[in-house]
Design a protein around this motif. Structure first.
Motif, PDB file in Angstrom:
ATOM      1  N   PHE A   1      10.686  -9.753 -16.867  1.00 56.79           N
ATOM      2  CA  PHE A   1      10.392 -10.929 -16.057  1.00 56.79           C
ATOM      3  C   PHE A   1      11.570 -11.884 -16.155  1.00 56.79           C
ATOM      4  O   PHE A   1      12.460 -11.702 -16.999  1.00 56.79           O
ATOM      5  CB  PHE A   1       9.102 -11.613 -16.528  1.00 56.79           C
ATOM      6  N   GLN A   2      11.587 -12.905 -15.304  1.00 58.01           N
ATOM      7  CA  GLN A   2      12.729 -13.813 -15.270  1.00 58.01           C
ATOM      8  C   GLN A   2      12.309 -15.180 -14.764  1.00 58.01           C
ATOM      9  O   GLN A   2      11.603 -15.281 -13.762  1.00 58.01           O
ATOM     10  CB  GLN A   2      13.796 -13.216 -14.338  1.00 58.01           C
ATOM     11  N   SER A   3      12.732 -16.242 -15.477  1.00 62.45           N
ATOM     12  CA  SER A   3      12.605 -17.628 -15.006  1.00 62.45           C
ATOM     13  C   SER A   3      11.167 -18.012 -14.676  1.00 62.45           C
ATOM     14  O   SER A   3      10.859 -18.444 -13.572  1.00 62.45           O
ATOM     15  CB  SER A   3      13.480 -17.854 -13.767  1.00 62.45           C
ATOM     16  N   ILE A   4      10.277 -17.847 -15.647  1.00 59.92           N
ATOM     17  CA  ILE A   4       8.867 -18.137 -15.409  1.00 59.92           C
ATOM     18  C   ILE A   4       8.242 -18.780 -16.651  1.00 59.92           C
ATOM     19  O   ILE A   4       8.559 -18.391 -17.773  1.00 59.92           O
ATOM     20  CB  ILE A   4       8.112 -16.862 -14.933  1.00 59.92           C
TER      21      ILE A   4
ATOM     22  N   GLU B   1      13.289 -20.536  -8.534  1.00 58.84           N
ATOM     23  CA  GLU B   1      13.916 -19.817  -7.425  1.00 58.84           C
ATOM     24  C   GLU B   1      14.690 -18.600  -7.954  1.00 58.84           C
ATOM     25  O   GLU B   1      15.458 -18.714  -8.909  1.00 58.84           O
ATOM     26  CB  GLU B   1      14.876 -20.760  -6.686  1.00 58.84           C
ATOM     27  N   GLY B   2      14.442 -17.459  -7.357  1.00 59.01           N
ATOM     28  CA  GLY B   2      15.134 -16.238  -7.764  1.00 59.01           C
ATOM     29  C   GLY B   2      14.453 -15.470  -8.885  1.00 59.01           C
ATOM     30  O   GLY B   2      14.837 -14.346  -9.178  1.00 59.01           O
ATOM     31  N   GLY B   3      13.444 -16.096  -9.508  1.00 59.99           N
ATOM     32  CA  GLY B   3      12.772 -15.436 -10.632  1.00 59.99           C
ATOM     33  C   GLY B   3      11.603 -14.569 -10.185  1.00 59.99           C
ATOM     34  O   GLY B   3      11.248 -14.530  -9.001  1.00 59.99           O
TER      35      GLY B   3
ATOM     36  N   GLN C   1       3.450  -8.045  -8.363  1.00 59.88           N
ATOM     37  CA  GLN C   1       4.623  -8.775  -8.847  1.00 59.88           C
ATOM     38  C   GLN C   1       4.869  -9.953  -7.916  1.00 59.88           C
ATOM     39  O   GLN C   1       4.855  -9.786  -6.688  1.00 59.88           O
ATOM     40  CB  GLN C   1       5.856  -7.869  -8.875  1.00 59.88           C
ATOM     41  N   PHE C   2       5.081 -11.122  -8.498  1.00 59.30           N
ATOM     42  CA  PHE C   2       5.370 -12.340  -7.724  1.00 59.30           C
ATOM     43  C   PHE C   2       6.855 -12.651  -7.814  1.00 59.30           C
ATOM     44  O   PHE C   2       7.456 -12.537  -8.887  1.00 59.30           O
ATOM     45  CB  PHE C   2       4.590 -13.534  -8.285  1.00 59.30           C
ATOM     46  N   ARG C   3       7.417 -13.081  -6.698  1.00 53.96           N
ATOM     47  CA  ARG C   3       8.813 -13.531  -6.703  1.00 53.96           C
ATOM     48  C   ARG C   3       8.939 -14.841  -5.931  1.00 53.96           C
ATOM     49  O   ARG C   3       8.296 -15.024  -4.891  1.00 53.96           O
ATOM     50  CB  ARG C   3       9.721 -12.490  -6.038  1.00 53.96           C
ATOM     51  N   ALA C   4       9.777 -15.747  -6.460  1.00 51.73           N
ATOM     52  CA  ALA C   4      10.123 -16.985  -5.753  1.00 51.73           C
ATOM     53  C   ALA C   4      11.427 -16.710  -5.022  1.00 51.73           C
ATOM     54  O   ALA C   4      12.480 -16.654  -5.632  1.00 51.73           O
ATOM     55  CB  ALA C   4      10.289 -18.128  -6.749  1.00 51.73           C
ATOM     56  N   THR C   5      11.326 -16.480  -3.760  1.00 52.02           N
ATOM     57  CA  THR C   5      12.475 -15.934  -3.028  1.00 52.02           C
ATOM     58  C   THR C   5      12.941 -16.811  -1.878  1.00 52.02           C
ATOM     59  O   THR C   5      13.893 -16.470  -1.198  1.00 52.02           O
ATOM     60  CB  THR C   5      12.109 -14.564  -2.416  1.00 52.02           C
TER      61      THR C   5
END
Ligand code: MN
Length: 149
Positions: A30-33, A56-58, A104-108
């Motif tokens: 995971f990333q940036s959460i 953003e981007g995570g 899977q969730f992404r802030a895109t």
């Protein structure tokens, strides 16, 4: 009998007296959460209300499990894998994730993605995809381009 209470919202990503925690204790999937526990269950009401925020981007972990998630987006926008498709989501959309659905969730979309997530206190551990699962998921080009693992 416990007292009723209001947990005051302080700013877009904080509530009074609520700690901002790591998303998960371990793992690199995971990333940036971040995670906040707003409600931690009571006798005869064993559920948690958590707030997650993905920069953003995570992204959250690509996973599946037996327990159910009920998710309401309350900040920003992003995209989510819902087992066999990718959907755009935005503020106040409600997402239901039944047992064993890959997600899977992404802030895109140039904003963070913040969402409330309702779960059972007693729940099974998430399972990560194996090679066969990834192959199956990546058979769909939209999903192949979306997932992060
Ligand atoms: Mn999950």
């Amino acid at each position: 009998m416990e007292n009723s209470k209001v947990i005051r919202h302080l700013d877009p990503r904080r509530w009074e007296g609520v700690s901002v925690l790591d998303y998960k204790e371990e793992g690199q999937h995971f990333q940036s959460i971040t995670r906040q526990v707003l409600f931690d269950g009571e006798t005869d009401f064993p559920c948690q209300v958590r707030y997650f925020e993905i920069d953003e981007g995570g992204h959250s972990t690509l996973e599946r499990h037996q327990h159910v998630h009920v998710v309401m987006i309350i900040r920003g926008r992003g995209r989510v894998l819902l087992n066999d498709r990718v959907e755009e989501v935005k503020e106040f959309d409600l997402v239901t994730i039944p047992p064993q659905n890959w997600h899977q969730f992404r802030a895109t979309e140039g904003t963070p993605l913040g969402f409330l997530c309702l779960v059972n206190v007693e729940r099974d551990r998430p399972v990560l995809p194996g090679e066969e699962d990834l192959e199956m998921l990546r058979a769909d080009p939209d999903i192949a381009g979306f997932i992060r693992f």
